[in-house]
Write a protein that holds these residues in place. Structure first.
Motif, mmCIF file in Angstrom:
data_model
loop_
_atom_site.group_PDB
_atom_site.id
_atom_site.type_symbol
_atom_site.label_atom_id
_atom_site.label_comp_id
_atom_site.label_asym_id
_atom_site.label_seq_id
_atom_site.Cartn_x
_atom_site.Cartn_y
_atom_site.Cartn_z
ATOM 1 N N GLN A 3 0.823 -1.199 0.000
ATOM 2 C CA GLN A 3 0.000 0.000 0.000
ATOM 3 C C GLN A 3 0.866 1.260 0.000
ATOM 4 O O GLN A 3 0.547 2.230 -0.679
ATOM 5 N N THR A 4 1.957 1.222 0.729
ATOM 6 C CA THR A 4 2.905 2.341 0.718
ATOM 7 C C THR A 4 3.421 2.572 -0.701
ATOM 8 O O THR A 4 3.479 3.703 -1.175
ATOM 9 N N GLN A 5 3.787 1.491 -1.372
ATOM 10 C CA GLN A 5 4.289 1.601 -2.735
ATOM 11 C C GLN A 5 3.219 2.135 -3.684
ATOM 12 O O GLN A 5 3.496 3.024 -4.497
ATOM 13 N N VAL A 46 10.422 2.865 -8.258
ATOM 14 C CA VAL A 46 10.123 3.435 -9.561
ATOM 15 C C VAL A 46 8.752 2.930 -9.988
ATOM 16 O O VAL A 46 8.353 1.828 -9.632
ATOM 17 N N THR A 47 8.050 3.772 -10.731
ATOM 18 C CA THR A 47 6.802 3.342 -11.355
ATOM 19 C C THR A 47 7.088 3.192 -12.834
ATOM 20 O O THR A 47 7.613 4.101 -13.478
ATOM 21 N N LEU A 48 6.747 2.012 -13.336
ATOM 22 C CA LEU A 48 6.979 1.676 -14.738
ATOM 23 C C LEU A 48 5.654 1.563 -15.473
ATOM 24 O O LEU A 48 4.624 1.246 -14.865
ATOM 25 N N GLU A 49 5.689 1.778 -16.760
ATOM 26 C CA GLU A 49 4.537 1.468 -17.598
ATOM 27 C C GLU A 49 4.759 0.063 -18.142
ATOM 28 O O GLU A 49 5.729 -0.181 -18.869
ATOM 29 N N ARG A 123 -2.054 -1.336 -20.648
ATOM 30 C CA ARG A 123 -0.895 -0.749 -19.979
ATOM 31 C C ARG A 123 -1.279 -0.364 -18.555
ATOM 32 O O ARG A 123 -2.367 0.155 -18.309
ATOM 33 N N PHE A 124 -0.353 -0.631 -17.631
ATOM 34 C CA PHE A 124 -0.565 -0.378 -16.205
ATOM 35 C C PHE A 124 0.585 0.437 -15.645
ATOM 36 O O PHE A 124 1.709 0.361 -16.129
ATOM 37 N N ARG A 125 0.282 1.177 -14.596
ATOM 38 C CA ARG A 125 1.312 1.852 -13.790
ATOM 39 C C ARG A 125 1.700 0.852 -12.708
ATOM 40 O O ARG A 125 0.876 0.524 -11.853
ATOM 41 N N VAL A 126 2.944 0.377 -12.751
ATOM 42 C CA VAL A 126 3.416 -0.658 -11.827
ATOM 43 C C VAL A 126 4.601 -0.121 -11.042
ATOM 44 O O VAL A 126 5.614 0.273 -11.625
ATOM 45 N N VAL A 127 4.484 -0.127 -9.713
ATOM 46 C CA VAL A 127 5.548 0.365 -8.852
ATOM 47 C C VAL A 127 6.322 -0.814 -8.269
ATOM 48 O O VAL A 127 5.734 -1.834 -7.905
#
Length: 183
Positions: A3-5, A46-49, A123-127
């Motif tokens: 949840q923090t991420q 980092v947040t990746l696509e 596509r997703f925002r993935v941390v």
């Protein structure tokens, strides 16, 4: 941790490594030392696509942590000693089953996002942490992914901030994934 991420990285999905088998936070006052002890190293986020296909690929690679289970053998006792626990990643933001009785590369089943089957093209925002994002330890499907955000703080510092804001450590599991026993 997830949840923090998710909040820090403004993400749909979070990947975090399995904590050391000896990691514990006992009842009582939680200190900065307790939170820092969860991770042996400083990890920036980092947040990746990523596409849904890449999300599945990360989970399939991670599932290699478990040896293929034999009938009647609980998968929890069948971890691969050659696959370090810190290369085993768990996801939040999706639901899924990890079937250790299936061969490596075909273990993730019922992968869903917001209750719907995960679209491999979406596509997703993935941390996640910088180690995974760089494609280390077999996660080469992430190398070169588009970076949408980078943390200035270490994950441990973000955890401390979140705990201070919440006032207590959340203890309810999300139960968003299951480790299936062998048939």
């Amino acid at each position: 941790i997830h949840q923090t991420q998710l909040e820090a990285g403004h993400a749909d999905i979070a990947f975090t490594e399995c904590l050391a088998p000896t990691a514990r936070i006992h009842a009582g006052t939680v200190t900065v030392r307790h939170l820092f002890a969860l991770f042996g190293v400083e990890l920036k986020l980092v947040t990746l696509e990523l596409t849904g296909a890449q999300v599945r690929a990360v989970l399939e690679e991670s599932a290699r942590y478990f040896k293929q289970a034999k009938p009647g053998q609980p998968p929890r006792t069948s971890t691969d000693p050659d696959y370090p626990f810190y290369n085993y990643y768990l996801a939040q933001g999706v639901t899924y089953d990890l079937d250790a009785s299936r061969p490596a590369g075909a273990r993730i089943a019922n992968l869903r996002f917001q209750g719907q089957p995960l679209d491999p093209a979406r596509r997703f925002r993935v941390v996640t942490n910088i180690y995974l994002a760089n494609g280390a330890a077999g996660y080469n499907m992430l190398a070169g992914a588009k970076v949408l955000w980078r943390s200035k703080q270490d994950l441990r510092e973000l955890l401390v901030e979140r705990l201070r804001k919440l006032g207590k450590l959340p203890t309810e599991p999300t139960a968003n994934w299951r480790l299936l026993p062998a048939p």
